[in-house]
Design an enzyme around this catalytic site. Structure first.
Site, PDB file in Angstrom:
ATOM      1  N   GLY A   1      38.191   8.520 -33.703  1.00 16.33           N
ATOM      2  CA  GLY A   1      38.678   9.814 -33.241  1.00 16.33           C
ATOM      3  C   GLY A   1      37.759  10.392 -32.187  1.00 16.33           C
ATOM      4  O   GLY A   1      36.751   9.783 -31.808  1.00 16.33           O
TER       5      GLY A   1
ATOM      6  N   HIS B   1      28.874  10.433 -20.193  1.00 16.59           N
ATOM      7  CA  HIS B   1      29.030   8.981 -20.308  1.00 16.59           C
ATOM      8  C   HIS B   1      28.196   8.267 -19.240  1.00 16.59           C
ATOM      9  O   HIS B   1      27.550   7.258 -19.527  1.00 16.59           O
ATOM     10  CB  HIS B   1      30.508   8.584 -20.173  1.00 16.59           C
ATOM     11  CG  HIS B   1      31.282   8.731 -21.436  1.00 16.59           C
ATOM     12  ND1 HIS B   1      31.630   7.659 -22.211  1.00 16.59           N
ATOM     13  CD2 HIS B   1      31.770   9.827 -22.057  1.00 16.59           C
ATOM     14  CE1 HIS B   1      32.308   8.087 -23.269  1.00 16.59           C
ATOM     15  NE2 HIS B   1      32.405   9.392 -23.199  1.00 16.59           N
TER      16      HIS B   1
END
Length: 184
Positions: free
Chosen positions: A12, A53
């Site tokens: 998730g 990221h």
């Protein structure tokens, strides 16, 4: 026996799936190319996610952006003793079904992209790690477009899991092995 080296990592939002996949790629001790499927950030919050990221990835990793032609990207850079990390199928699917131009791809073109990606994975010579969200654990969403997206991601995740030699789901940062090499 499956000869390919395909790892599928699910979870998730904020489950730790990307960090886990990045660690697997790093542990492979191979040159890594990171395929980013996100489009250019449309708002500050999404831009911050992309920046997070980028900051986490090692500087020596190569980057290839492939918001639509994921099969072509894999085919272009695949090589023995190379590792490809794809993050993530969730955004790729959104790009296909909900492009910024407004109209989604006709369903036959969408299925062609998925089939081409599946073929690229089947023919891969190197190690490939694919990241995707698991979003089908909640209630059935309101609205036809949202239901289509949830259903198609579920189908896509099933297809990639079936091809994979290893499938791991991350929950609260903890990896749960769903499929291990040598076990279907």
């Amino acid at each position: 026996m499956i000869s390919r080296d395909l790892i599928f990592v699910l979870g998730g939002a904020r489950s730790g799936k990307s960090m886990h996949a990045e660690q697997l790629a790093n542990d492979s001790a191979r040159p890594v190319t990171y395929i980013a499927t996100a489009r250019v950030a449309g708002d500050a919050e999404f831009g911050a996610r992309i920046a997070h990221h980028r900051e986490r990835r090692p500087a020596h990793w190569q980057l290839l952006e492939a918001p639509i032609d994921l099969a072509g990207a894999v085919t272009q850079i695949d090589a023995p003793e190379h590792c490809i990390l794809i993050d993530c199928l969730t955004l790729w699917l959104a790009n296909l079904l909900c492009p910024p131009e407004g109209d989604g791809l006709p369903i036959d073109r969408y299925h062609a992209h998925v089939a081409a990606f599946e073929a690229a994975l089947l023919n891969a010579k190197g190690k490939i790690i694919v990241v995707s969200n698991e979003i089908g654990l909640g209630v059935v969403p309101l609205g036809a477009a949202t239901r289509l997206y949830v259903d198609e991601l579920g189908r896509l995740n099933q297809r990639i899991a079936a091809l994979s030699t290893q499938v791991t789901m991350l929950v609260a940062g903890l990896p749960l092995a769903l499929k291990t090499a040598g076990r279907a």
